[in-house]
Design an enzyme around this catalytic site. Structure first.
Site, mmCIF file in Angstrom:
data_model
loop_
_atom_site.group_PDB
_atom_site.id
_atom_site.type_symbol
_atom_site.label_atom_id
_atom_site.label_comp_id
_atom_site.label_asym_id
_atom_site.label_seq_id
_atom_site.Cartn_x
_atom_site.Cartn_y
_atom_site.Cartn_z
ATOM 1 C CD GLU C 63 71.639 79.931 113.681
ATOM 2 O OE1 GLU C 63 70.326 80.662 113.740
ATOM 3 O OE2 GLU C 63 71.094 78.843 114.654
ATOM 4 C CG HIS C 132 66.023 69.634 111.571
ATOM 5 N ND1 HIS C 132 64.482 70.904 111.098
ATOM 6 C CD2 HIS C 132 66.898 70.537 112.686
ATOM 7 C CE1 HIS C 132 64.948 71.521 112.947
ATOM 8 N NE2 HIS C 132 65.987 71.599 113.193
#
Lengths: 341, 355, 333
Positions: C63, C132
């Site tokens: 990322e 999440h």
């Protein structure tokens, strides 16, 4: 695109080529190393007088690396730099007045006084900016190299960083991306043996930092960072690799930092002998010797070059001191760019 | 030309605030060249020699060896013929404040100094309704209609007055009447003013001053320039906004009383005026009117001439320390040159008072 | 030109990206699993096959590296759309988002700018648990230099995403996982129309209570409004759509009309976005129009739990919104 005015806006291509291949190139190499040296000394003095806000990171003694690398780059090639970035900026062709003006918080500074020493960028000479975050510029350089590939501009991007950055996740991720996508990029590590106070001996379990290149499947080259000729040669080779589509190269240049990490350093972690040993490897006298030996410059010319650099820095300082300070009037509008219709 | 150049304690690190002076390498009277070491300083991190920035002569040593000196503070002063860059050499000596009352007054004027503090009626303690809980709209509506929230029965959660509760109480007719009367009075005044031949001048002044200073300065300017045979005193009316509308307390000869006394009087009067309680004695006798618009963050407005007054002044806010001063004069009493002179004097007095 | 073209949120976003890639050669998409796989939530779909590997880049799990690459590409004249698989993972990339992208234009005195869009799904309700399921708009809203968009329905998502791609600044585009498969209420217009950033939408007009809601709370509030209307209470529902820049004007006007304000968000109440709305109303002239204290509905100050009944209880639901409206009207006449 520029919000601030500046003096001379004409930016010309700096000489490109081997420092010992002609008098003109030898002149350029010596002049630019002196410009960096005198600039850093002037900044040191200004800071000492309390005329400069914040802090600053000097690169006195490390002039050969940026100078050698930038002599292998054209004006369109790009660089990203570090918090210790004055040398990279100057070697790529930045305007000395606008640099000092930025450090003094003036309107004509490169960032209009909003960025300071660690955030100077110069778009016209391909400098995408110094970075206050260690390894912050490496993924950005990879992105610029990606763009170069996508836009087929044929340019290369050099990311300058220090030994400390090699332990940041950002270095790892960017190096891997550059390798898998064969990006036209050079990862140039200026190994001055210390990331702030931690020495490379303590921060790495390996002796040769360039060995890390194997983990990414790219070449890793060592070079004496204080030999401007050697630096040019490895940089030139890496640029050719990149331009021929062979992807990135990791170069680790051994150099040394005379002064502390920044002004508040107490040099606790280094010995006086160590500092003196490296002073003897000063890149500037070394190159003077080489140029004289090669018959490219005379001693008088070398002295004149030193004076020329000193005068340029002095003039930049005086002009900046007289310049108008940045004012807070338009800060809110400076955050976002507005599309011009 | 000679320049005095203070050589200061240098900043040697980002967080450094002070350093220690180790010792001098020069003494008073020494001639120095650029680069000569003047003195040595240290912090816990760095030792440093401080050099002369230019050729010159040591004039004075400010600190003593061993002293702790803040960054930027002078350690010694040297005199040099070369202009050494741009520096702010810090404050000049503080000038003593002279109040207008201490400037030369004629014996006759001094005799009129009779402004003893007027005994004012006691003000009710903080209005009780401030300790009552009400929703914001109810509070605003109650204030507008002059309803005392203490007379409203709360039915909302936590004993809070709701809008429905407020609507059970009808507005105070006397309050409404008084507010209307005030408004009518002001409207009439504006209309009367229109009939007088007048003109307005405007200047900007960079200064800080409070209302007492404003009042006193203007009075002293008028005293210097007006014809005192027609008016035995100077009465400065100050426009104050109260819950009923505008109030205009008058301060007599404010420039002749001691400034601190005036300051207290002005503050107390404004407080009472806001509650509609100006003492009757202070409601008459105005010879001029002041309006401070900067309280409303307003810039300028043309001052209105009130009946039987020859001058009127407004002060508005330009930005930061800059204020805009406007003066309207009755052309039957003053001519253009008088007007200009009055305003210039006022601006000068205000500038001086804020130094 | 109105039609009855109902698209899901995912389809609308895909359509917007496709239009952008068609219109501008410098736009490209990069992210984990966006290419061959079609996107973890199926948003990019068949784009890889239509545009090729040169414009739809599959990346390794990096990322920080890929967001940094997006920044660098944007500096050099491209307009990247970088997809981060879960908003929670923007944490890995925070240096490049907050310290680099957000600040470059300002720090460098306007010399460079970063025209990039970071798209990422957020929100709870899928049982994906704490790491999440977060709502993180406030992270980005608290960094000057980032624009933050929270679309609540497919039509808005398409128009706002096109505007975001046009924008020369870094834009964080926060989609909701639960809404990807939902067609919303309004049809999605064809063609290349943009919805400007910084314009709040009055979803429903009313006179008794104002609700300001974001993301998935807009549709939940809308449902609540419909039920409450049968009880004689009319609610005005406003969707800011963009958190930065924030359009407060319709909110002030609504508060002056109704006098009662409820703000609703999914993320935890403590230091969340709704507090910005409340602070602005309280500090504005419309404060004097309030006839009731301002109420806020938000997630509990806990990480999102796993079990469905726990997950349900952690954030505001339709019945919570209904109850709040009834109570504010009953208590404060």
């Amino acid at each position: 695109m520029r919000e601030c005015e500046s003096g001379d806006m004409s930016v010309k291509q700096l000489p490109v080529g081997h420092p010992l291949s002609s008098p003109e190139l030898a002149n350029h190499a010596l002049l630019y190393m002196w410009r960096i040296r005198k600039f850093e000394e002037a900044v040191e003095e200004l800071f000492g007088r309390g005329m400069m806000h914040g802090t600053m990171h000097l690169s006195i003694g490390q002039e050969a690396s940026p100078t050698g690398v930038c002599m292998a780059l054209s004006i369109k090639d790009q660089i990203t730099s570090t918090h210790r970035g004055h040398g990279h900026c100057i070697a790529k062709g930045a305007d000395l007045t606008r640099m000092i003006a930025e450090l003094l918080g003036k309107k004509i500074g490169y960032c209009g006084g909003r960025g300071g020493s660690m955030h100077i960028a110069d778009v016209e000479t391909g400098n995408l900016g110094a970075n206050g975050v260690v390894a912050g510029g490496i993924p950005i350089a990879a992105g610029a190299a990606l763009a170069s590939k996508m836009m087929r501009t044929g340019t290369v991007v050099v990311s300058f960083f220090g030994d400390g950055a090699m332990n940041e996740g950002a270095f790892h991720e960017a190096a891997n991306l550059a390798a898998i996508w064969r990006l036209p990029m050079i990862l140039f590590c200026e190994n001055n043996r210390y990331g702030m106070s931690s020495s490379t001996a303590k921060a790495f379990a390996i002796d040769n930092l360039a060995d890390r290149s194997k983990g990414y499947g790219i070449p890793g080259i060592n070079v004496d960072g204080n030999d401007v000729v050697a630096v040019y040669e490895v940089a030139h080779a890496a640029v050719s690799r990149a331009k021929s589509g062979q992807g990135p190269t990791l170069i680790v240049a051994d150099t040394y930092r005379w002064k502390g990490h920044s002004r508040s350093d107490k040099n606790l972690y280094r010995t006086k002998e160590e500092i003196e040993q490296w002073r003897a490897k000063d890149p500037i006298p070394r190159f003077i010797t080489s140029s004289l030996k090669a018959g490219l410059l005379t001693q008088e010319q070398c002295d004149a070059i030193q004076r020329e650099a000193t005068a340029a820095v002095k003039s930049a300082v005086n002009e900046s001191l007289r310049a108008e300070p940045a004012d807070p009037l338009h800060l809110l509008e400076a955050v976002f760019k507005v599309n011009t219709p | 030309m000679s320049f005095k150049y203070p050589v200061v304690m240098p900043k040697m690190s980002m967080t450094m605030e002070a350093g220690e002076l180790i010792g001098f390498h020069v003494k008073v009277g020494d001639k120095v060249k650029r680069g000569d070491v003047l003195f040595e300083v240290m912090t816990d991190k760095i030792d440093m020699e401080v050099e002369a920035p230019e050729d010159g002569v040591i004039e004075s040593l400010i600190e003593k060896p061993g002293a702790k000196v803040e960054v930027g503070n002078p350690v010694l002063v040297m005199v040099t013929e070369t202009e050494v860059m741009v520096f702010d050499f810090g404050s000049a000596e503080v000038q003593s404040k002279t109040t207008p009352a201490e400037t030369g007054l004629s014996p006759q004027q001094k005799k009129i100094d009779a402004t003893t503090p007027i005994q004012l009626p006691p003000v009710p303690a903080v209005l009780q309704s401030e300790s009552v809980k009400a929703v914001p709209k109810a509070r605003a509506t109650a204030a507008k209609n002059g309803v005392d929230l203490r007379t409203v029965t709360p039915t909302g959660p936590d004993h809070t007055i709701t809008m429905k509760d407020l609507l059970q109480v009808s507005p105070d007719p006397k309050f409404i009447k008084r507010k209307e009367a005030n408004r009518a009075l002001v409207a009439r005044g504006i209309e009367l003013s229109r009939g007088i031949a007048q003109t307005t001048f405007t200047r900007k002044v960079i200064a800080d001053f409070d209302q007492a200073t404003f009042i006193a300065s203007w009075a002293s300017v008028l005293r210097g320039k007006s014809n005192l045979e027609s008016n035995p005193y100077i009465g400065v009316a100050l426009i104050v906004e109260s819950r009923y509308g505008s109030a205009l307390p008058v301060f007599r000869d404010p420039d002749l009383c001691h400034h601190d006394v005036l300051r207290t009087l002005v503050a107390a009067t404004i407080e009472r005026a806001k509650h509609g309680k100006v003492p009757v004695a202070m409601l008459t006798g105005a010879t001029t009117t002041l309006f401070d618009l900067s309280l409303f963050s307003m810039g300028t407005a043309t001052p209105l001439l009130f009946p039987n007054q020859a001058t009127s002044v407004t002060i508005g806010r330009d930005h930061e320390r800059t204020k805009v001063v406007s003066l309207t004069i009755d052309l039957n009493s003053y001519d253009f040159y008088d007007g200009v002179a009055l305003l210039d004097s006022l601006v000068a007095a205000l500038s001086q008072s804020s130094n | 030109m109105s039609n009855n073209r109902m698209l899901t949120m995912a389809e609308a976003i895909r359509e917007a990206m496709s239009i952008a890639l068609d219109e501008r050669p410098e736009v490209f998409l990069l992210g984990e699993d966006v290419g061959i796989y079609g996107g973890a939530f199926g948003v990019s779909g068949d784009m890889y096959h239509r545009y090729g590997a040169e414009r739809v880049l599959d990346t390794p799990i990096s990322e920080l590296g890929i967001v940094g690459a997006a920044v660098g590409a944007a500096l050099s004249g491209m307009r990247p759309i970088v997809e981060i698989q879960f908003s929670d993972f923007t944490a890995q990339a925070m240096d490049q988002i907050a310290n680099q992208a957000a600040k470059i234009h300002f720090m460098l005195g306007g010399a460079l700018h970063v025209p990039m869009v970071l798209r990422t799904p957020q929100g709870s309700g899928t049982g994906a648990a704490a790491q999440h399921s977060q709502n993180l708009e406030i992270w980005f809203a608290s960094v000057p230099g980032l624009k933050v968009v929270v679309p609540s329905n497919p039509a808005d998502a398409k128009g706002l995403l096109l505007a975001a791609i046009d924008d020369p600044n870094p834009v964080i585009f926060l989609e909701h996982k639960l809404l990807y498969k939902s067609p919303g209420i309004d049809p999605v217009p064809e063609g290349s129309t943009r919805i400007p950033l910084g314009v709040s939408k009055i979803v429903r007009e009313g006179g008794d209570v104002t609700i300001v809601a974001t993301g998935i709370m807009v549709s939940r509030s809308y449902q609540a409004c419909k039920t409450i209307a049968t009880e004689g209470i009319s609610v005005e529902l406003i969707d800011p759509r963009t958190i930065t820049p924030l359009d407060m004007k319709p909110i002030f006007e609504s508060v002056e009309k109704t006098g009662r304000l409820i703000v609703v968000q999914e993320g935890p109440a403590h230091a969340g976005f709704i507090n910005e709305v409340i602070a602005q109303v309280t500090g504005s002239p419309s404060f004097g129009s309030l006839i009731a204290p301002i109420r806020r509905l938000a997630g509990l100050n806990i990480p999102i739990p796993y079990a469905p009944q726990l997950e349900h209880a952690a954030v505001p639901q339709v019945e919570d919104i209904e109850a709040a409206v009834r109570k504010i009207v009953a208590d404060w006449q």
